[in-house]
Design an enzyme around this catalytic site. Structure first.
Site, mmCIF file in Angstrom:
data_model
loop_
_atom_site.group_PDB
_atom_site.id
_atom_site.type_symbol
_atom_site.label_atom_id
_atom_site.label_comp_id
_atom_site.label_asym_id
_atom_site.label_seq_id
_atom_site.Cartn_x
_atom_site.Cartn_y
_atom_site.Cartn_z
ATOM 1 N N LYS A 262 37.228 42.365 44.557
ATOM 2 C CA LYS A 262 37.328 42.521 43.097
ATOM 3 C C LYS A 262 38.342 43.628 42.833
ATOM 4 O O LYS A 262 38.000 44.798 42.674
ATOM 5 C CB LYS A 262 35.946 42.843 42.510
ATOM 6 C CG LYS A 262 35.883 42.621 41.010
ATOM 7 C CD LYS A 262 34.455 42.601 40.517
ATOM 8 C CE LYS A 262 34.377 42.608 39.008
ATOM 9 N NZ LYS A 262 34.886 41.416 38.340
ATOM 10 N N ARG B 297 29.324 45.850 46.723
ATOM 11 C CA ARG B 297 30.530 45.018 46.587
ATOM 12 C C ARG B 297 31.764 45.891 46.355
ATOM 13 O O ARG B 297 32.847 45.600 46.873
ATOM 14 C CB ARG B 297 30.342 43.994 45.451
ATOM 15 C CG ARG B 297 31.466 42.967 45.410
ATOM 16 C CD ARG B 297 31.188 41.841 44.435
ATOM 17 N NE ARG B 297 31.157 42.293 43.057
ATOM 18 C CZ ARG B 297 30.831 41.524 42.019
ATOM 19 N NH1 ARG B 297 30.491 40.266 42.226
ATOM 20 N NH2 ARG B 297 30.833 42.002 40.797
HETATM 21 N N1 PMP Z 1 34.393 35.428 39.349
HETATM 22 C C1 PMP Z 1 35.281 36.320 38.883
HETATM 23 C C2 PMP Z 1 36.722 36.083 39.118
HETATM 24 C C3 PMP Z 1 34.850 37.463 38.178
HETATM 25 O O1 PMP Z 1 35.727 38.333 37.718
HETATM 26 C C4 PMP Z 1 33.463 37.645 37.961
HETATM 27 C C5 PMP Z 1 32.948 38.872 37.261
HETATM 28 N N2 PMP Z 1 33.394 39.017 35.965
HETATM 29 C C6 PMP Z 1 32.568 36.673 38.445
HETATM 30 C C7 PMP Z 1 33.073 35.596 39.157
HETATM 31 C C8 PMP Z 1 31.089 36.822 38.241
HETATM 32 O O2 PMP Z 1 30.604 37.875 39.054
HETATM 33 P P1 PMP Z 1 29.365 38.767 38.618
HETATM 34 O O3 PMP Z 1 28.208 37.871 38.450
HETATM 35 O O4 PMP Z 1 29.196 39.714 39.745
HETATM 36 O O5 PMP Z 1 29.735 39.436 37.339
#
Ligand code: PMP
Length: 286
Positions: free
Chosen positions: A149, A50
């Site tokens: 991200k 990612r």
């Molecule tokens: N949505 C947003 C906006 C995030 O920043 C995150 C991670 N903190 C998530 C969803 C969850 O993603 P992950 O399970 O990969 O941590």
């Protein structure tokens, strides 16, 4: 504390970047938040993939290979004696001029922090949490794709401030069409009509690694699952609701904008997935 910075482990006090870094000047960069469980990096490949996807989308060339970044994280976890913790892997655009152009920043800065994790209070996992629906609209995919991200989290931060002002920990965000997309740092699921539902990528979401794991576990547990466009009314009418995220793991939501969800306690589907998730993170598959 030791920080991995551009290829070397350095003391925290020496882990410094220039004020001319476009990560600081413009939030120009990408990152990952990752868990370590039992000294192993959880879903390591998915996170590194990612990160590279995010970097590619913003035309940032990461000056290390995926394998080198994995080694960097392993080294940082080890150097800090982390058993169960949290890893922050960051790539900034690097030092540049005061202008916006990213192409005047020849060398990205890359660093890894490994630290303890601050979870939501333990009782919240047992009783469920209250959230609000934020008025701040989630950035549209046509503006800045939430699947990237990036270091630019102000959209989420403004919704988080709304949550804090309302006395809760998290806020659900809707997109410009009024569809539920995700929370400020978590993805969202509901149980409705015996089905597990979560907004599709097209709603404008980060494709959460935890979301992916929970979807896999739901499949294995024979829980019917669909990606579906959801509106706030679907959340209010849900039998169960929960959030997923690296820091949050799986956490039940029992109240949204002062409206009780389902029975107002952790529901059976949520509990089943919570238990399956806790088993999974300690398994060889993690
Ligand atoms: N949505 C947003 C906006 C995030 O920043 C995150 C991670 N903190 C998530 C969803 C969850 O993603 P992950 O399970 O990969 O941590």
């Amino acid at each position: 504390m030791k920080i991995w910075l551009n290829g070397k482990l350095v003391d925290k006090k020496n882990a410094r970047l220039t004020v001319f870094d476009h990560g600081t000047l413009y939030g120009d960069g990408v990152f990952e938040g990752i868990r370590a469980y039992g000294r192993r990096i959880f879903q390591c490949q998915a996170h590194v993939d990612r990160l590279f996807h995010s970097a590619q989308q913003i035309r940032l060339a990461i000056p290390y290979t995926k394998q080198e970044l994995v080694l960097a994280m392993e080294e940082t976890v080890k150097a800090n004696g982390i058993e169960d913790g949290y890893i922050r892997l960051v790539v900034t655009r690097g030092e540049g001029t005061l202008g916006l152009s990213p192409f005047r920043c020849p060398v990205p800065n890359v660093f890894v922090i490994a630290d303890q994790i601050a979870l939501y209070p333990k009782e919240m996992y047992e009783t469920g949490m209250a959230v609000i629906i934020a008025k701040t609209v989630r950035t549209s995919s046509r503006m800045l794709d939430p699947a990237i991200k990036s270091l630019n989290y102000l959209n989420n931060i403004m919704a988080k401030v709304e949550a804090i002002d309302a006395g809760v920990e998290e806020a659900v965000m809707v997109n410009e069409h009024g569809q539920v997309c995700e929370c400020t740092g978590d993805n969202i699921f509901i149980v409705s009509g015996g089905q597990l539902l979560t907004p599709p990528p097209e709603a404008g979401i980060l494709l959460g690694v935890t979301r992916g794991v929970v979807m896999k576990l739901a499949g294995r547990g024979k829980i019917p699952l669909a990606e579906k466009v959801l509106y706030p009314d679907d959340l209010y009418a849900a039998q169960e609701c929960f959030l997923t995220g690296t820091a949050a793991e799986v956490i039940s939501v029992t109240k949204i904008n002062d409206r009780t969800i389902g029975q107002g306690k952790v529901g059976p589907v949520t509990q089943k997935l919570l238990d399956a998730f806790h088993r999974f993170v300690r398994s060889d598959e993690a």
